[in-house]
Design a protein around this motif. Structure first.
Motif, PDB file in Angstrom:
ATOM      1  N   LYS A  14       0.829  -1.215   0.000  1.00 34.52           N
ATOM      2  CA  LYS A  14       0.000   0.000   0.000  1.00 34.52           C
ATOM      3  C   LYS A  14       0.865   1.267   0.000  1.00 34.52           C
ATOM      4  O   LYS A  14       0.571   2.216  -0.716  1.00 34.52           O
ATOM      5  CB  LYS A  14      -0.931   0.009   1.230  1.00 34.52           C
ATOM      6  N   ASP A  33      -1.240   5.207   9.144  1.00 30.30           N
ATOM      7  CA  ASP A  33      -0.462   4.754  10.307  1.00 30.30           C
ATOM      8  C   ASP A  33       0.524   5.839  10.760  1.00 30.30           C
ATOM      9  O   ASP A  33       0.722   6.055  11.960  1.00 30.30           O
ATOM     10  CB  ASP A  33       0.336   3.485   9.982  1.00 30.30           C
ATOM     11  N   ARG A  57      -7.597   1.087  17.442  1.00 29.55           N
ATOM     12  CA  ARG A  57      -8.622   1.037  16.387  1.00 29.55           C
ATOM     13  C   ARG A  57      -9.498   2.292  16.410  1.00 29.55           C
ATOM     14  O   ARG A  57      -9.952   2.747  15.365  1.00 29.55           O
ATOM     15  CB  ARG A  57      -9.481  -0.224  16.541  1.00 29.55           C
ATOM     16  N   GLY A  79      -3.684  -2.270   7.478  1.00 27.25           N
ATOM     17  CA  GLY A  79      -4.375  -3.458   6.975  1.00 27.25           C
ATOM     18  C   GLY A  79      -5.682  -3.800   7.678  1.00 27.25           C
ATOM     19  O   GLY A  79      -6.539  -4.487   7.113  1.00 27.25           O
ATOM     20  N   ARG A 116       5.108  -4.457  13.644  1.00 33.78           N
ATOM     21  CA  ARG A 116       3.735  -4.870  13.314  1.00 33.78           C
ATOM     22  C   ARG A 116       3.254  -5.882  14.361  1.00 33.78           C
ATOM     23  O   ARG A 116       3.451  -7.085  14.217  1.00 33.78           O
ATOM     24  CB  ARG A 116       3.693  -5.463  11.913  1.00 33.78           C
ATOM     25  N   LEU A 118       0.528  -7.245  15.139  1.00 31.95           N
ATOM     26  CA  LEU A 118      -0.391  -8.334  14.781  1.00 31.95           C
ATOM     27  C   LEU A 118       0.339  -9.613  14.376  1.00 31.95           C
ATOM     28  O   LEU A 118      -0.210 -10.712  14.467  1.00 31.95           O
ATOM     29  CB  LEU A 118      -1.314  -7.897  13.642  1.00 31.95           C
ATOM     30  N   ARG A 131     -10.150 -11.555   6.430  1.00 34.39           N
ATOM     31  CA  ARG A 131     -10.269 -10.195   5.906  1.00 34.39           C
ATOM     32  C   ARG A 131     -10.525 -10.129   4.411  1.00 34.39           C
ATOM     33  O   ARG A 131     -10.951  -9.092   3.901  1.00 34.39           O
ATOM     34  CB  ARG A 131      -8.991  -9.421   6.214  1.00 34.39           C
TER      35      ARG A 131
END
Ligand code: S3P
Length: 169
Positions: A14, A33, A57, A79, A116, A118, A131
């Protein structure tokens, strides 16, 4: 041209594709971000630890809602941004570009990036799979990125965007 938003999993490109598209269209490039980090004064990794993911979030939703309502720009989202239905609604009226990437290719592009959080989840592959339908649902333009460099992906997208070959705008 309206705001062009890039969505897709971590490692879909992205930021790199968005920067090229923005330069070609002479629009500013914004990474949601980076805006969140600037405003919070901490990196996302730290926000997850100190405030927790739900607070991140919330910050993400308000930042993205503001960016997509703002002046024309190319905006790369994190993402997970489109998981929030309020954020999905806020995208109506923008060009929404979904950069598809396979799980294997995403992992090989991002490695084990400590920035990151996650990626620490043991069920990260399930997160990826859960997703895909959401990305597809919100996209007005899609591009496959596996095995392609950012410049090639960007050129293909510019063709689609300028020819008006979109699902809806
Ligand atoms: C996330 C993706 C990250 C960042 C955060 C959470 C996600 O952005 O927003 O770490 O939920 O997929 P990138 O997709 O730019 O890596």
């Amino acid at each position: 041209m309206a705001v062009i938003v890039l969505i897709g999993f971590m490692g879909s490109g992205k930021t790199s594709v968005g920067q090229i598209v923005a330069a070609r269209l002479e629009l500013p490039f914004v990474d949601s971000d980076a805006v969140i980090e600037d405003r919070a004064g901490r990196p996302i990794r730290e926000l997850f630890v100190v405030e927790g993911e739900p607070a991140f979030r919330e910050r993400e939703h308000s930042t993205v809602a503001e960016l997509v309502a703002g002046p024309d720009a190319v905006v790369a989202l994190g993402g997970g941004a489109v998981l929030d239905p309020r954020t999905r609604s806020a995208l109506a009226g923008s060009h929404v570009v979904y950069l598809r990437v396979s799980y294997a290719e995403a992992r090989s592009r991002i490695g084990s990036d400590e920035q990151r959080p996650l990626l620490q989840r043991p069920d990260i592959e399930d997160v990826y799979r859960s997703r895909l339908a959401i990305y597809e649902e919100v996209a007005t333009v899609m591009a496959d990125t596996d095995g392609r460099d950012a410049a090639a992906v960007a050129e293909g997208l510019l063709g689609q965007l300028t020819a008006g070959r979109e699902r809806r705008t």
